[in-house]
Enzyme design. Structure first.
Site, PDB file in Angstrom:
ATOM      1  CB  CYS A 161      -1.283   0.467   1.310  1.00 24.35           C
ATOM      2  SG  CYS A 161      -1.807  -1.467   1.138  1.00 24.35           S
ATOM      3  CG  HIS A 184      -3.163   3.327   2.313  1.00 19.23           C
ATOM      4  ND1 HIS A 184      -3.653   3.441   1.690  1.00 19.23           N
ATOM      5  CD2 HIS A 184      -2.634   1.864   3.410  1.00 19.23           C
ATOM      6  CE1 HIS A 184      -4.015   1.894   1.494  1.00 19.23           C
ATOM      7  NE2 HIS A 184      -3.602   1.356   1.955  1.00 19.23           N
ATOM      8  CG  ASN A 187      -6.856   0.046   1.511  1.00 24.11           C
ATOM      9  OD1 ASN A 187      -6.233   0.332   0.751  1.00 24.11           O
ATOM     10  ND2 ASN A 187      -6.259  -0.947   3.107  1.00 24.11           N
TER      11      ASN A 187
HETATM   12  N1  ACO Z   1     -19.122  -7.739   9.998  1.00 22.31           N
HETATM   13  C1  ACO Z   1     -18.856  -8.520  11.535  1.00 22.31           C
HETATM   14  N2  ACO Z   1     -18.655  -8.547  12.184  1.00 22.31           N
HETATM   15  C2  ACO Z   1     -16.701  -8.460  11.592  1.00 22.31           C
HETATM   16  C3  ACO Z   1     -16.733  -8.715  10.888  1.00 22.31           C
HETATM   17  C4  ACO Z   1     -17.708  -7.700   9.054  1.00 22.31           C
HETATM   18  N3  ACO Z   1     -17.034  -7.195   8.537  1.00 22.31           N
HETATM   19  N4  ACO Z   1     -15.058  -8.305  10.923  1.00 22.31           N
HETATM   20  C5  ACO Z   1     -14.680  -9.266  12.115  1.00 22.31           C
HETATM   21  N5  ACO Z   1     -15.807  -8.904  12.678  1.00 22.31           N
HETATM   22  C6  ACO Z   1     -16.274  -9.518  14.431  1.00 22.31           C
HETATM   23  C7  ACO Z   1     -15.618 -10.300  14.248  1.00 22.31           C
HETATM   24  O1  ACO Z   1     -15.562 -11.250  14.166  1.00 22.31           O
HETATM   25  C8  ACO Z   1     -15.264 -10.145  16.064  1.00 22.31           C
HETATM   26  O2  ACO Z   1     -16.072 -11.024  16.634  1.00 22.31           O
HETATM   27  P1  ACO Z   1     -15.880 -11.376  18.136  1.00 22.31           P
HETATM   28  O3  ACO Z   1     -15.441  -9.922  19.136  1.00 22.31           O
HETATM   29  O4  ACO Z   1     -17.247 -11.896  18.173  1.00 22.31           O
HETATM   30  O5  ACO Z   1     -14.744 -12.707  18.096  1.00 22.31           O
HETATM   31  C9  ACO Z   1     -15.583  -8.221  16.094  1.00 22.31           C
HETATM   32  O6  ACO Z   1     -16.316  -8.081  14.724  1.00 22.31           O
HETATM   33  C10 ACO Z   1     -14.136  -7.444  17.330  1.00 22.31           C
HETATM   34  O7  ACO Z   1     -13.144  -7.742  15.118  1.00 22.31           O
HETATM   35  P2  ACO Z   1     -11.641  -6.947  15.817  1.00 22.31           P
HETATM   36  O8  ACO Z   1     -11.376  -7.311  14.689  1.00 22.31           O
HETATM   37  O9  ACO Z   1     -11.347  -7.218  17.220  1.00 22.31           O
HETATM   38  O10 ACO Z   1     -12.194  -5.692  15.036  1.00 22.31           O
HETATM   39  P3  ACO Z   1     -11.186  -4.949  15.470  1.00 22.31           P
HETATM   40  O11 ACO Z   1     -12.342  -3.539  16.280  1.00 22.31           O
HETATM   41  O12 ACO Z   1     -10.282  -4.496  15.229  1.00 22.31           O
HETATM   42  O13 ACO Z   1     -11.501  -4.191  13.629  1.00 22.31           O
HETATM   43  C11 ACO Z   1     -10.549  -3.808  11.339  1.00 22.31           C
HETATM   44  C12 ACO Z   1     -11.391  -4.860  12.759  1.00 22.31           C
HETATM   45  C13 ACO Z   1     -11.144  -2.698  11.394  1.00 22.31           C
HETATM   46  C14 ACO Z   1      -9.830  -5.246  10.895  1.00 22.31           C
HETATM   47  C15 ACO Z   1      -9.217  -3.278  12.394  1.00 22.31           C
HETATM   48  O14 ACO Z   1      -8.594  -3.397  12.590  1.00 22.31           O
HETATM   49  C16 ACO Z   1      -8.646  -2.172  11.487  1.00 22.31           C
HETATM   50  O15 ACO Z   1      -9.277  -1.058  11.082  1.00 22.31           O
HETATM   51  N6  ACO Z   1      -7.253  -2.516  11.191  1.00 22.31           N
HETATM   52  C17 ACO Z   1      -6.674  -1.662  10.745  1.00 22.31           C
HETATM   53  C18 ACO Z   1      -6.644  -3.522   9.322  1.00 22.31           C
HETATM   54  C19 ACO Z   1      -6.670  -2.170   7.639  1.00 22.31           C
HETATM   55  O16 ACO Z   1      -6.623  -1.434   7.765  1.00 22.31           O
HETATM   56  N7  ACO Z   1      -6.345  -2.742   7.455  1.00 22.31           N
HETATM   57  C20 ACO Z   1      -6.187  -2.311   5.708  1.00 22.31           C
HETATM   58  C21 ACO Z   1      -5.074  -3.424   4.738  1.00 22.31           C
HETATM   59  S1  ACO Z   1      -3.736  -3.468   5.381  1.00 22.31           S
HETATM   60  C22 ACO Z   1      -3.251  -1.652   4.589  1.00 22.31           C
HETATM   61  O17 ACO Z   1      -4.210  -0.963   3.994  1.00 22.31           O
HETATM   62  C23 ACO Z   1      -1.696  -1.550   5.014  1.00 22.31           C
END
Ligand code: ACO
Length: 321
Positions: A110, A244, A274
């Site tokens: 990215c 980004h 993204n």
């Molecule tokens: N819909 C509903 N529920 C979901 C989804 C979804 N799409 N995805 C995950 N969940 C659930 C999980 O299963 C979990 O359930 P549980 O508590 O019963 O186990 C709950 O939601 C919380 O999951 P987490 O992964 O802890 O959620 P978090 O608040 O961390 O958010 C996210 C997840 C949005 C991916 C976050 O970690 C994040 O923003 N990370 C950065 C990742 C990113 O932006 N990557 C981009 C690609 S890489 C790049 O561009 C560099």
């Protein structure tokens, strides 16, 4: 280095969160509140090569440079159908029959746009090129397991492009990498041979979201603060932070770390998701088209991605003299 032309192209297909909730255990409320994404564009009847060419043609046209005078094409891409030939050579064929400059693909995840800027600056400084076309073309939706809600809701496909030439617009830059294979990876399938004893299997995108979140915020703030210090500037001196477009909560954390107001952080993540390395050049093209980038404006670009890599660039906006 100076940006003298911009372009972008997005797939036609608009996919809303509610459409995803039709086949995944997710909801508009979850996706919007955790990521800021409302819709994304996904390749359907179109293909990435055509998007990349469309963005490239726009950038070349708006630069006023004849396509035969482009003397390097750099394409940032993580993966696409063609492992070989490179996407940059496919783009070259799409912008003009006579164009015969060297072409190179790079995978800076990215942060690929910032890596491409870094290389372009080196080529310009050493007189290896006068006009360089940079195209960032990505289809991250094709890396995801579409039965898994954790990753597939985050991404969109798209292409952004710029033409750069010599100038004094790039005030500072920094690119970093720290090998960290397990937090974010995609293992594509390869053919097997009669001798292949490897146990490695192809695997759709795996992401440890919380680790990525932490590394993105820390890495971006470290890069931005390093460039500010190097340039003798304060966060308030920057007109726009072009980050980004990974996740609205990542952008908010970085913004709060810099103590800056929301208006300085234009975003297209809500509409496009993204789009990996294409997100910043698409954003630059939109801001240019809307006339929001005034000559002399200070822009801080910052990106981060699988590797784990980061990169930032401080630009003074304006056409080369
Ligand atoms: N819909 C509903 N529920 C979901 C989804 C979804 N799409 N995805 C995950 N969940 C659930 C999980 O299963 C979990 O359930 P549980 O508590 O019963 O186990 C709950 O939601 C919380 O999951 P987490 O992964 O802890 O959620 P978090 O608040 O961390 O958010 C996210 C997840 C949005 C991916 C976050 O970690 C994040 O923003 N990370 C950065 C990742 C990113 O932006 N990557 C981009 C690609 S890489 C790049 O561009 C560099």
């Amino acid at each position: 280095m100076q940006i003298i032309g911009t372009g972008s192209a997005l797939p036609e297909k608009v996919v809303s969160n509610d459409m995803l909730a039709g086949f995944l255990d997710t909801s508009d409320e979850w996706i919007t509140s955790r990521t800021g994404i409302a819709t994304r564009r996904l390749l359907s009847n179109d293909n990435l090569g055509d998007l990349a060419i469309a963005a490239a043609r726009q950038a070349v046209a708006s630069s006023g440079v004849d396509c035969n005078d482009i003397d390097y094409i750099i394409c940032s891409n993580v993966a696409n159908n063609y492992v070989t030939p490179s996407l940059s050579t496919i783009i070259q064929g799409g912008i003009g029959d006579e164009c015969s400059c060297p072409c190179m693909d790079l995978n800076g995840a990215c942060a690929g746009f910032i890596y491409a800027i870094d290389i372009a600056e080196a080529l310009l400084k050493t007189d290896r090129a006068k006009h360089i076309l940079i195209v960032c073309a990505e289809e991250p939706s094709k890396f995801c397991n579409w039965h898994q809600r954790e990753t597939s809701v985050l991404f969109g496909d798209g292409a952004g492009a710029v033409v750069v030439t010599g100038g004094d617009g790039l005030l500072a830059r920094r690119v970093t990498a720290k090998s960290q294979k397990d937090v974010l990876y995609y293992k594509r399938p390869l053919e097997t041979t009669p001798y292949d004893r490897s146990t490695e299997n192809a695997e759709p995108l795996v992401m440890h979201g919380r680790d990525v979140f932490r590394m993105a915020v820390q890495g971006s703030l470290a890069d931005i603060n390093a460039l500010l210090t190097e340039s003798g500037l304060k966060p308030d001196d920057i007109d726009f932070y072009l980050l980004h477009q990974a996740n609205m909560r990542i952008i908010k954390s970085i913004r709060e770390g810099l103590g800056q107001e929301e208006q300085k952080f234009p975003c297209n993540l809500q509409r496009y998701g993204n789009t990996s390395s294409a997100s910043i050049p698409i954003l630059i093209d939109e801001l240019t088209t809307e006339g929001r980038l005034k000559d002399g404006a200070l822009l801080m670009l910052s990106a981060f991605g699988a590797g784990f890599v980061t990169g930032a660039a401080l630009l003074r906006w304006g056409k080369a003299a």
